[in-house]
Design a protein around this motif. Sequence first.
Motif, PDB file in Angstrom:
ATOM      1  N   VAL A  13       0.857  -1.190   0.000  1.00 46.57           N
ATOM      2  CA  VAL A  13       0.000   0.000   0.000  1.00 46.57           C
ATOM      3  C   VAL A  13       0.890   1.235   0.000  1.00 46.57           C
ATOM      4  O   VAL A  13       1.810   1.359   0.829  1.00 46.57           O
ATOM      5  CB  VAL A  13      -0.942   0.020   1.212  1.00 46.57           C
ATOM      6  N   LYS A  14       0.642   2.167  -0.929  1.00 44.18           N
ATOM      7  CA  LYS A  14       1.396   3.409  -1.035  1.00 44.18           C
ATOM      8  C   LYS A  14       0.438   4.587  -1.139  1.00 44.18           C
ATOM      9  O   LYS A  14      -0.779   4.416  -1.361  1.00 44.18           O
ATOM     10  CB  LYS A  14       2.301   3.384  -2.272  1.00 44.18           C
ATOM     11  N   ASP A  15       0.995   5.791  -0.999  1.00 43.34           N
ATOM     12  CA  ASP A  15       0.203   6.986  -1.261  1.00 43.34           C
ATOM     13  C   ASP A  15       0.453   7.451  -2.692  1.00 43.34           C
ATOM     14  O   ASP A  15       1.170   6.781  -3.457  1.00 43.34           O
ATOM     15  CB  ASP A  15       0.513   8.094  -0.248  1.00 43.34           C
ATOM     16  N   VAL A  16      -0.111   8.592  -3.079  1.00 43.10           N
ATOM     17  CA  VAL A  16      -0.015   9.044  -4.466  1.00 43.10           C
ATOM     18  C   VAL A  16       1.403   9.455  -4.846  1.00 43.10           C
ATOM     19  O   VAL A  16       1.748   9.522  -6.029  1.00 43.10           O
ATOM     20  CB  VAL A  16      -0.986  10.227  -4.705  1.00 43.10           C
ATOM     21  N   ASN A  70      -7.007 -12.748  -7.917  1.00 42.03           N
ATOM     22  CA  ASN A  70      -5.632 -12.241  -7.864  1.00 42.03           C
ATOM     23  C   ASN A  70      -5.034 -12.457  -6.476  1.00 42.03           C
ATOM     24  O   ASN A  70      -5.673 -12.166  -5.470  1.00 42.03           O
ATOM     25  CB  ASN A  70      -5.595 -10.744  -8.199  1.00 42.03           C
ATOM     26  N   THR A  71      -3.813 -12.926  -6.438  1.00 44.66           N
ATOM     27  CA  THR A  71      -3.124 -13.116  -5.165  1.00 44.66           C
ATOM     28  C   THR A  71      -2.165 -11.979  -4.849  1.00 44.66           C
ATOM     29  O   THR A  71      -1.566 -11.957  -3.769  1.00 44.66           O
ATOM     30  CB  THR A  71      -2.346 -14.444  -5.180  1.00 44.66           C
ATOM     31  N   LEU A  72      -2.016 -11.028  -5.764  1.00 41.90           N
ATOM     32  CA  LEU A  72      -1.137  -9.877  -5.557  1.00 41.90           C
ATOM     33  C   LEU A  72      -1.907  -8.597  -5.857  1.00 41.90           C
ATOM     34  O   LEU A  72      -2.381  -8.411  -6.985  1.00 41.90           O
ATOM     35  CB  LEU A  72       0.103  -9.973  -6.443  1.00 41.90           C
ATOM     36  N   LEU A  73      -2.026  -7.722  -4.855  1.00 41.00           N
ATOM     37  CA  LEU A  73      -2.744  -6.463  -5.020  1.00 41.00           C
ATOM     38  C   LEU A  73      -1.864  -5.316  -4.532  1.00 41.00           C
ATOM     39  O   LEU A  73      -1.392  -5.331  -3.395  1.00 41.00           O
ATOM     40  CB  LEU A  73      -4.056  -6.469  -4.224  1.00 41.00           C
ATOM     41  N   ASN A  74      -1.645  -4.334  -5.366  1.00 40.69           N
ATOM     42  CA  ASN A  74      -0.931  -3.119  -4.991  1.00 40.69           C
ATOM     43  C   ASN A  74      -1.939  -1.971  -4.969  1.00 40.69           C
ATOM     44  O   ASN A  74      -2.613  -1.702  -5.974  1.00 40.69           O
ATOM     45  CB  ASN A  74       0.204  -2.820  -5.965  1.00 40.69           C
ATOM     46  N   ILE A  75      -2.023  -1.304  -3.818  1.00 37.70           N
ATOM     47  CA  ILE A  75      -3.068  -0.303  -3.584  1.00 37.70           C
ATOM     48  C   ILE A  75      -2.450   1.072  -3.399  1.00 37.70           C
ATOM     49  O   ILE A  75      -1.394   1.226  -2.772  1.00 37.70           O
ATOM     50  CB  ILE A  75      -3.908  -0.672  -2.337  1.00 37.70           C
ATOM     51  N   THR A  76      -3.110   2.079  -3.953  1.00 44.48           N
ATOM     52  CA  THR A  76      -2.713   3.473  -3.756  1.00 44.48           C
ATOM     53  C   THR A  76      -3.843   4.211  -3.056  1.00 44.48           C
ATOM     54  O   THR A  76      -4.985   4.218  -3.534  1.00 44.48           O
ATOM     55  CB  THR A  76      -2.406   4.148  -5.101  1.00 44.48           C
ATOM     56  N   LEU A  77      -3.549   4.827  -1.908  1.00 40.18           N
ATOM     57  CA  LEU A  77      -4.548   5.580  -1.147  1.00 40.18           C
ATOM     58  C   LEU A  77      -4.370   7.076  -1.390  1.00 40.18           C
ATOM     59  O   LEU A  77      -3.242   7.583  -1.433  1.00 40.18           O
ATOM     60  CB  LEU A  77      -4.412   5.293   0.354  1.00 40.18           C
ATOM     61  N   LYS A  78      -5.503   7.759  -1.527  1.00 42.61           N
ATOM     62  CA  LYS A  78      -5.497   9.199  -1.721  1.00 42.61           C
ATOM     63  C   LYS A  78      -5.851   9.898  -0.410  1.00 42.61           C
ATOM     64  O   LYS A  78      -6.678   9.411   0.362  1.00 42.61           O
ATOM     65  CB  LYS A  78      -6.500   9.596  -2.808  1.00 42.61           C
TER      66      LYS A  78
END
Length: 484
Positions: free
Chosen positions: A50-53, A108-116
């Motif tokens: 999980v990352k930010d913008v 999907n077993t791999l999820l990359n998320i971006t939080l705003k």
Amino acid sequence: MHQLFTKNAPRRLSRALPPLVLLALLPGLAPAQAQVPTQVLKGITVTGRVKDVTGENLIGVTVRVKDGTGGTATDVEGKFSIQAPTSEAVLVFSYVGYQPVERAIKGNTLLNITLKADAQSLEEVVVVGYGEVKRGDLTGSVGTVNVEDLNKAPVKSFDDALAGRVAGVQVASPDGQPGAAPAIVIRGGNSITQDNSPLYVIDGFPIEGYNNNSLNPSDIESIQVLKDASATAIYGSRGANGVILITTRRGTEGAPTITYDGYYGQQQSLSRAKLMDPYEFVKLQLEYDPVNATNLYLKNGQTLDSYRDAPSVDWQEELLRLAPMQSHNLALRGGSKGTKYSVSGSVLDQQGTIIASGFKRYQGRFTLDQDVNAHLKVGLNANYSNFTSYGTPVAGAGNSDLALLTSLYGYRPITGGNDLATLLNAEQDAEVTSSTNFQWNPRLTAENELRNRITNQLTANAYADYLIGSSLRLRVTGGVNRST
């Protein structure tokens, strides 16, 4: 019966169905039995980051399965790993100051998320000692109380409902008696001998030793708690124990609006001590002091067994009760472009769960904001309250034998002659009263002591605000806080 049915069931089935029919059913039964363990063991492990913008890893993001139990949090590298029940589950990612995100796994077993970033929370205006700032620009430690949730609690004053709503704020009630002011400590006490109460600032007017019972919770618009030195520096040494900023509701531009809210409820002491019955009480007295107990309870042919079914006095039932509580609030608010006003009043009646105790309050409030011209604005804020707290204090001062609850649990439930009427109506228990056992009848004490603590409090302040330039403003305030 169950064993008989189990043994005979296969025989009835074999007689009822021909062998060819049974063979035809077996192929359909086998696949169903094979699918049961497959459904139980079904699941999927999902990992990701999980990352930010800006691409920075977010630490401590909460990851959970929607409508499920349990969850996990991202590590120092923003990574997570969570077990989902099915490949069609939905994961929820939430973090303070960011907009929550829901993402379907879809195998999907791999999820990359971006939080705003949540712009609304960052743009929220927070009141501090020197003015108002946006929460995104705030550097000090300031806690905000959700006033809407606070008003849902049926309490006489806001401090009773403050417990557990702001991190680092401890609220302790001294004895639970109606009208008793709880002790509020912010981030621990600074002294073991002096007062650790915070400074109250109501509508910009600092007040030390303020009685919160005079303020109606329905008149409060916002509450901010300043907890660290940077946030309380403007108040100097008075803010050493923290500062609680209270902003009350004022008039708004528009047609006059009349609002009413009220409630009625009942209170009861749910946690009661399990008291000894007469047999247990007399047995204990015989073990503790056999000589005196024998003279008191084993006379006129009485024995210990005589008290097995004997009646007794439950002093908890005599002293405690089901107590009603009601509150009524009426307000008128409105104004024009240059004039805003509000008038409100409230009545509160809270009877205590101990007989002949309670708290009553009559309160009124008036505010006025007037634009004199384009540069000058003046205003007035006045609050008057009359409140009475009555009843015998439950905690003793100096001598614990005089405390009401000490008398309640120390007064015996039975007499040797089984004269319960005298025990209930006598001021003292003459058979056991002595210089070392000085007690008064707890019920008569509560019913006949007149302890009315009446307070009249007036809090008023006025201000004049002059706009000198686009970035310079002069504000002069003054006020009075009088209590009798």
